[in-house]
Design a protein around this motif. Structure first.
Motif, PDB file in Angstrom:
ATOM      1  N   PHE A   1      66.243  56.251  96.593  1.00 43.04           N
ATOM      2  CA  PHE A   1      65.319  55.246  96.063  1.00 43.04           C
ATOM      3  C   PHE A   1      65.273  55.244  94.553  1.00 43.04           C
ATOM      4  O   PHE A   1      65.749  56.161  93.887  1.00 43.04           O
ATOM      5  N   ALA A   2      64.678  54.172  94.036  1.00 37.50           N
ATOM      6  CA  ALA A   2      64.420  54.055  92.606  1.00 37.50           C
ATOM      7  C   ALA A   2      63.211  53.144  92.428  1.00 37.50           C
ATOM      8  O   ALA A   2      62.804  52.438  93.356  1.00 37.50           O
ATOM      9  N   GLY A   3      62.642  53.167  91.238  1.00 38.50           N
ATOM     10  CA  GLY A   3      61.540  52.265  90.926  1.00 38.50           C
ATOM     11  C   GLY A   3      62.081  50.889  90.579  1.00 38.50           C
ATOM     12  O   GLY A   3      63.202  50.754  90.102  1.00 38.50           O
ATOM     13  N   GLY A   4      61.291  49.863  90.852  1.00 38.55           N
ATOM     14  CA  GLY A   4      61.688  48.508  90.486  1.00 38.55           C
ATOM     15  C   GLY A   4      61.413  48.238  89.016  1.00 38.55           C
ATOM     16  O   GLY A   4      60.649  48.969  88.368  1.00 38.55           O
ATOM     17  N   PRO A   5      62.042  47.194  88.461  1.00 38.67           N
ATOM     18  CA  PRO A   5      61.964  46.956  87.026  1.00 38.67           C
ATOM     19  C   PRO A   5      60.543  46.716  86.483  1.00 38.67           C
ATOM     20  O   PRO A   5      60.202  47.245  85.427  1.00 38.67           O
ATOM     21  N   PHE A   6      59.705  45.974  87.203  1.00 38.48           N
ATOM     22  CA  PHE A   6      58.363  45.728  86.672  1.00 38.48           C
ATOM     23  C   PHE A   6      57.544  47.018  86.656  1.00 38.48           C
ATOM     24  O   PHE A   6      56.858  47.338  85.678  1.00 38.48           O
ATOM     25  N   THR A   7      57.633  47.779  87.736  1.00 30.86           N
ATOM     26  CA  THR A   7      56.841  49.010  87.859  1.00 30.86           C
ATOM     27  C   THR A   7      57.271  50.038  86.804  1.00 30.86           C
ATOM     28  O   THR A   7      56.421  50.675  86.169  1.00 30.86           O
ATOM     29  N   LEU A   8      58.574  50.182  86.594  1.00 37.95           N
ATOM     30  CA  LEU A   8      59.046  51.108  85.555  1.00 37.95           C
ATOM     31  C   LEU A   8      58.585  50.629  84.182  1.00 37.95           C
ATOM     32  O   LEU A   8      58.105  51.415  83.357  1.00 37.95           O
ATOM     33  N   ALA A   9      58.722  49.323  83.924  1.00 39.14           N
ATOM     34  CA  ALA A   9      58.313  48.773  82.620  1.00 39.14           C
ATOM     35  C   ALA A   9      56.828  49.022  82.399  1.00 39.14           C
ATOM     36  O   ALA A   9      56.400  49.376  81.289  1.00 39.14           O
ATOM     37  N   SER A  10      56.032  48.862  83.453  1.00 39.35           N
ATOM     38  CA  SER A  10      54.589  49.050  83.300  1.00 39.35           C
ATOM     39  C   SER A  10      54.260  50.487  82.878  1.00 39.35           C
ATOM     40  O   SER A  10      53.476  50.700  81.947  1.00 39.35           O
ATOM     41  N   TYR A  11      54.874  51.479  83.554  1.00 39.82           N
ATOM     42  CA  TYR A  11      54.605  52.861  83.146  1.00 39.82           C
ATOM     43  C   TYR A  11      55.045  53.104  81.702  1.00 39.82           C
ATOM     44  O   TYR A  11      54.361  53.757  80.917  1.00 39.82           O
ATOM     45  N   LEU A  12      56.206  52.563  81.312  1.00 41.71           N
ATOM     46  CA  LEU A  12      56.724  52.804  79.960  1.00 41.71           C
ATOM     47  C   LEU A  12      55.875  52.128  78.898  1.00 41.71           C
ATOM     48  O   LEU A  12      55.665  52.668  77.821  1.00 41.71           O
ATOM     49  N   ILE A  13      55.409  50.919  79.179  1.00 41.72           N
ATOM     50  CA  ILE A  13      54.685  50.156  78.164  1.00 41.72           C
ATOM     51  C   ILE A  13      53.209  50.572  78.103  1.00 41.72           C
ATOM     52  O   ILE A  13      52.650  50.776  77.021  1.00 41.72           O
TER      53      ILE A  13
END
Ligand SMILES: Cc1c2[nH]c(c1CCC(=O)O)Cc1[nH]c(c(CCC(=O)O)c1C)Cc1[nH]c(c(CCC(=O)O)c1C)Cc1[nH]c(c(C)c1CCC(=O)O)C2
Length: 355
Positions: free
Chosen positions: A152-164
């Motif tokens: 598995f991996a995180g989806g782009p919106f969810t990863l972006a949210s944690y980073l931002i």
């Protein structure tokens, strides 16, 4: 070519006949396959014991721990798949993002991404960044035999949210400010996250994972119009890059009732549904040619068994309207869940669905 290679490897190990992989591919099954998101983790006393004194990200970097924790739920439950023990932030940490997972909080990023220099500094991932992942997947595939391993991996919106945002967020306001207000920067960030995700999922599949799930857990915060314009293109890139391996691609998010069709369009073979949309309704929201996964409310497991049983049978009945159905919860197992209820549920799913 590649698909042939995967096919022959699968038939040698018995994997090709796995009910989980068959349901993902919309083929007939002897019974409805079942696994549980977060089936490993804090609901298991044996998990708490092996994790004692070991920080989460250290556990995720040790093949011995990954293998043991991934196998723990399979010793208790008759589940039809294992899910690789890790976290969605592991590839971000592997490319040098300074972050930690704080108990009871979740991922916390030391220097949240807010400008172009930080986006430019995000580099691609190479297999050498995550040698422990390939090693653990290979070890697991050897142990699991005919039981598939889901990478598995995180989806782009969810990863972006944690980073931002720098950590968990209720409203994702800074993330959305970039999505709405700085589309070029958003494009560069999500493009890079998609590439890192491709690099990372390839490591898992090439080491032997039989399916992948993309967890875009928080993407339900986005409306369909913005999902189509600002998230779907990056998710599609991830799914397209995996096409040649022939492994089923599952796509899951929470609160995504209005996005289910688009999440399928992004290139998933299986669309994960949370507990808010009945599966026989989800069938109409997703284009033909997709299997569904879900969707018992994880909180329902705290109700008396008779209620759990009735609702599980209801999920199975609605799931029969789909071209393929993988039974799961509508989100992850809650930490206070009684493992004995999950064990009983897995058996019930098999018994009640056997043809
Ligand atoms: C959003 C998200 C994260 N991580 C993940 C997601 C997407 C899935 C979802 O929507 O639930 C993915 C994930 N994280 C973990 C798994 C394990 C595999 C499985 O059994 O499903 C998976 C699939 C282990 C974990 N990831 C984490 C734990 C708990 C850490 C611990 O045991 O100390 C586990 C078992 C930490 C984590 N990591 C994250 C959160 C929200 C938390 C929980 C914070 C807390 O409440 O303590 C980010």
């Amino acid at each position: 070519m590649v698909e042939d290679a995967v096919g022959s490897k699968d038939s040698a190990s018995g994997l090709a006949d796995s009910p989980f992989l068959r349901a993902c591919r919309r083929r007939p099954v002897p019974y409805t396959p079942v696994w549980f998101m977060r089936q490993a983790g804090r609901s298991l006393p044996e998990y708490l014991r092996v994790r004692e004194g070991v920080p989460m990200l250290e556990a995720c970097a040790r093949p011995d721990m990954i293998i043991e924790i991934t196998l723990q739920p399979l010793r208790r439950y008759a589940v039809d798949a294992a899910i690789f023990f890790s976290d969605i932030v592991v590839p971000l940490r592997a490319v040098g993002v300074d972050l930690d997972i704080k108990p009871g909080v979740g991922p916390v990023v030391a220097d949240p991404i807010r400008g172009p220099e930080q986006v430019a500094a995000l580099r691609r991932l190479t297999p050498d960044d995550v040698p422990f992942v390939a090693e653990a997947v290979r070890g697991l595939v050897g142990e699991l035999g005919a039981t598939p391993l889901i990478g598995f991996a995180g989806g782009p919106f969810t990863l972006a949210s944690y980073l931002i945002e720098g950590g968990p967020s209720k409203n994702h306001e800074r993330t959305k400010a970039m999505m709405y207000g700085e589309p070029e920067l958003w494009d560069r960030l999500l493009g890079r996250l998609a590439d890192i995700t491709i690099d990372y999922l390839k490591v898992q599949v090439e080491a032997g994972a039989s399916a992948v799930q993309l967890f875009d857990s928080w993407v339900g915060a986005v409306g369909p119009q913005d999902y189509r314009a600002s998230v779907l293109p990056y998710t599609r890139r991830v799914f397209q890059a995996l096409e040649r391996y022939g492994v089923p691609r599952i796509h899951f998010g929470v609160g995504t009732g209005e996005l289910l069709g688009l999440m399928g369009e992004a290139g998933a073979d299986v669309v994960g549904v949370d507990w808010r949309v009945p599966l026989d309704e989800a069938v109409h929201r997703v284009e033909p040619g997709k299997a569904l996964q879900g969707n018992l409310d994880p909180a329902l497991l705290f109700a008396p068994w008779e209620v759990v049983e009735a609702r599980a049978r209801d999920v199975l009945a609605r799931g029969r309207t789909a071209e393929g159905h993988v039974f799961n919860l509508g989100h992850g197992v809650l930490p206070a869940t009684d493992p004995d209820v999950l064990a009983r549920l897995a058996d019930l799913v098999h018994e009640a669905s056997a043809s």
